[in-house]
Design an enzyme around this catalytic site. Structure first.
Site, PDB file in Angstrom:
ATOM      1  N   ASP A  70      27.726  29.289 -30.192  1.00  0.00           N
ATOM      2  CA  ASP A  70      26.885  29.979 -29.215  1.00  0.00           C
ATOM      3  C   ASP A  70      25.969  29.063 -28.429  1.00  0.00           C
ATOM      4  O   ASP A  70      25.317  29.505 -27.509  1.00  0.00           O
ATOM      5  CB  ASP A  70      26.017  31.037 -29.910  1.00  0.00           C
ATOM      6  CG  ASP A  70      24.794  30.425 -30.575  1.00  0.00           C
ATOM      7  OD1 ASP A  70      24.957  29.414 -31.275  1.00  0.00           O
ATOM      8  OD2 ASP A  70      23.688  30.957 -30.390  1.00  0.00           O
ATOM      9  N   ASP A 130      30.342  28.187 -36.131  1.00  0.00           N
ATOM     10  CA  ASP A 130      28.983  27.656 -36.149  1.00  0.00           C
ATOM     11  C   ASP A 130      28.103  28.630 -36.942  1.00  0.00           C
ATOM     12  O   ASP A 130      28.403  29.822 -37.020  1.00  0.00           O
ATOM     13  CB  ASP A 130      28.470  27.521 -34.715  1.00  0.00           C
ATOM     14  CG  ASP A 130      27.003  27.133 -34.665  1.00  0.00           C
ATOM     15  OD1 ASP A 130      26.640  26.119 -35.284  1.00  0.00           O
ATOM     16  OD2 ASP A 130      26.214  27.863 -34.028  1.00  0.00           O
ATOM     17  N   ASP A 137      27.354  23.316 -29.360  1.00  0.00           N
ATOM     18  CA  ASP A 137      28.725  23.673 -29.732  1.00  0.00           C
ATOM     19  C   ASP A 137      29.727  23.342 -28.629  1.00  0.00           C
ATOM     20  O   ASP A 137      30.938  23.441 -28.861  1.00  0.00           O
ATOM     21  CB  ASP A 137      28.817  25.177 -30.036  1.00  0.00           C
ATOM     22  CG  ASP A 137      27.915  25.589 -31.181  1.00  0.00           C
ATOM     23  OD1 ASP A 137      27.863  24.844 -32.176  1.00  0.00           O
ATOM     24  OD2 ASP A 137      27.258  26.639 -31.079  1.00  0.00           O
TER      25      ASP A 137
END
Length: 650
Positions: A525, A336, A529
């Site tokens: 995080d 990410d 996600d």
């Protein structure tokens, strides 16, 4: 994948909420301690020349206490046609008792209980993440019904009705803006690093935070079908899939157990036809004991506990042996952007000045207008100025910018289009192509400069990506940010494969596609996600700044903010997995050697048990090596300097 060869609890995860948090809370460990004390007491009685009945009683107590931790569950699973290491250990212990070797049977049960306790401790964890998702939905929502505004629970919202969202409120469900303009904080849903300007016709999602403008939103999804509900379903489904994963030892035991049992029956039957039945039945039982996977049972748990303990010392939380094994198999990494590759703290990266103004004057006017704003852009601009004198008569123009008076002169700050860039048009274009958010500053009706704000890369991001690629991992970026920003930062960090403008469901879909090519880990995080973390072969959460749901959904959490722990964790897991395989290979080699020796009477029961105990010492010593881990050096800290977007950065 079936769990047909497991030897743990009948329903893995059924009592997940009661999983032990401390070593001594593990039932098997407590039983092993008691059994160990009684076993030592039995040996002491024998060495002191005490009565055999006392020694036998102590050994029987050890067998009962240790056996209770795995024999009942093994029998229940056996009744369902499920076999594993526990099945063979149970048969070996029963065989030893039939041969009159109660002490050896007690030792086998004691050692296996330790291995089960170590594994239980290694995989103990608490999954509370889904509650973090649900907390993003407000308790109430305001709707217009019958010409009046009413407050209702999100579950009572109807499709098509109008929801009123006031400044600062979270959206209770998904919808389409019909009236009003605002800047939405969608980071919890899309991962977008900057607030998103939204107006009539824009689609908005549950859990987003409204900015400064009041909105009228047409409801397009009920409470059970909105964005957050979809995330919950994905996470639950993928965690269920992972819960069925087999343990490595049981994968080996699946063909080993029936093979050994068939071999023992054949030995007893054929031997009885051509020799003394008692001799060959005894040898068949010794073969069963020789084939007991004592070293195999303890090899992996010891390595897992050592490796997990070592990883925790350098800031990596590994949630159990399955996660450690999976980490060692990973060959692809999906990362990410926001909060993982970047700091998730926007910074001023460039100031352009024109019309005779200096960069310091441009920043001073911008900071004066933003002095009392809570917008992330404002915090970035204010952080770049030492002394701020607030502007007067400041007024926010929703979706555009700010107006006010600085030192008595009219001033404006806002997006290109609302403020004419004039001679700075080229600079604005360059800033935006570099992935920055650009705002223009006007004083006295004349544009004096522009400020570029961007969520900057972590200083170690390029180093980490390069290290992963050198180690043979493929790296892909997944982000909810726009394509331009994503491409710019990916190029800077050295990632070629970029997937942008993604919602959580999209991330999960892309991760599933990546898994089809190679074992893939997802590093993220945030709440957005969570589905991708759960869908991946392995989920890795950035722990310090991450949302609870990311940490709980993930199998591994990087507890600090140094991304270099990622390649360190991958290397540590690879080494630990090699140690596991070494131990497994040694364990199987011992079984392979002992079985024929027991078959032809070269080794008796006592000798076989002794070899097993020596082998266990060897595999334990080898497994402890997984507890050695090299720490990385701290990243040096240097003051950040404002530089042109295209310039070099550390």
């Amino acid at each position: 994948m079936s769990d047909a060869c497991g030897c743990g609890p009948d329903e893995p995860g059924a009592d997940q909420a009661q999983e032990p948090a401390r070593f001594w809370q593990v039932t098997e460990i407590r039983a092993a301690v008691i059994a160990g004390v009684l076993l030592v007491a039995g040996y002491a009685v024998a060495w002191a020349g005490g009565p055999p009945a006392a020694e036998l009683t102590l050994q029987a107590a050890v067998l009962l206490i240790a056996g209770y931790t795995f024999v009942p569950s093994t029998l229940r699973r056996l009744a369902k046609g499920k076999i594993g290491v526990g099945t063979l250990m149970t048969i070996a212990a029963v065989g030893a008792v039939l041969l009159g070797a109660v002490g050896e049977a007690a030792m086998l049960a004691f050692l296996f209980t330790i291995s089960e306790g170590l594994e239980e401790y290694a995989v103990a964890r608490t999954r509370r993440g889904l509650r973090a998702l649900l907390s993003l939905v407000p308790d109430t929502a305001t709707v217009r019904r019958g010409g009046r505004e009413q407050t209702v629970a999100p579950a009572q919202l109807w499709l098509g009705e109008t929801m009123i969202v006031k400044p600062g409120e979270r959206l209770a469900t998904d919808g389409i803006i019909r009236s009003g303009r605002t800047a939405l904080d969608t980071s919890a849903i899309t991962g977008e690093s900057m607030p998103v300007e939204a107006g009539p016709g824009a689609e908005v999602f549950a859990g987003s935070i409204n900015g400064t403008g009041a909105l009228e939103v047409e409801v397009t999804a009920g409470a059970e079908d909105n964005s957050l509900a979809k995330i919950v379903r994905i996470v639950e489904a993928e965690q269920s899939r992972k819960g069925e994963a087999q343990r490595l030892a049981d994968k080996i035991a699946k063909p080993l157990v029936p093979g050994v049992m068939i071999a023992a029956v054949v030995i007893a039957a054929v031997g009885s036809l051509f020799g003394d039945p008692l001799v060959w039945i005894e040898r068949a039982l010794v073969v069963l004991v020789a084939a007991s996977p004592c070293a195999l049972a303890i090899a992996i748990p010891v390595t897992v506990v050592a490796a997990i303990g070592a990883a925790s010392k350098f800031g990596v939380l590994i949630k159990g042996g399955a996660a450690l094994e999976a980490l060692g198999r990973i060959r692809g990494v999906a990362v990410d952007k926001t909060g993982t590759l970047t700091r998730n703290r926007p910074e001023v990266i460039e100031v352009a000045a024109t019309g005779g103004a200096t960069e310091a004057e441009v920043l001073a006017v911008a900071a004066a207008l933003e002095a009392r704003s809570e917008h992330p852009l404002a915090r970035a601009i204010l952080a770049a100025v030492d002394n701020v004198v607030p502007a007067e008569e400041v007024d926010a123009v929703v979706g555009a910018g700010l107006t006010g008076r600085v030192d008595g002169v009219a001033a404006r700050l806002g997006r290109p289009g609302w403020v004419d860039p004039g001679p700075l048009a080229g600079d604005i274009e360059r800033m935006q192509h570099a992935g920055a958010t650009a705002v223009l500053i006007e004083r006295g009706g004349v544009v004096i400069g522009a400020v570029a704000v961007r969520d900057e890369l972590r200083p170690e991001a390029r180093e980490v990506v390069a290290e992963l690629q050198r180690s043979g991992y493929t790296v892909a970026m997944l982000t909810g940010d726009n394509e331009r920003t994503a491409r710019a930062l990916a190029a800077e960090v050295g990632i070629d494969e970029v997937h942008a403008d993604l919602r959580p469901e999209d991330k999960a879909r892309i991760v599933a596609a990546l898994r089809a090519d190679r074992p893939t880990a997802m590093v993220g995080d945030g709440v957005n996600d969570a589905p991708a973390l759960a869908t991946a072969d392995l989920g890795i959460a950035m722990g310090a700044m991450g949302a609870d749901v990311a940490i709980e959904t993930a199998d591994i959490a990087l507890m600090g903010e140094d991304l270099r722990h990622l390649p360190q964790a991958l290397g540590h897991a690879r080494r630990s997995r090699r140690i596991m395989l070494q131990n497994v290979g040694l364990s199987l080699a011992i079984i392979t050697v002992l079985m024929p020796l027991a078959l032809f009477g070269v080794l008796g029961l006592a000798a076989v048990v002794l070899v097993h105990e020596v082998a266990e010492i060897v595999v334990i010593a080898n497994g402890v090596r997984a507890g050695r881990a090299r720490k990385i050096l701290a990243m040096p800290t240097t003051p950040r300097v404002l530089e042109p977007v295209g310039g070099a950065r550390s």
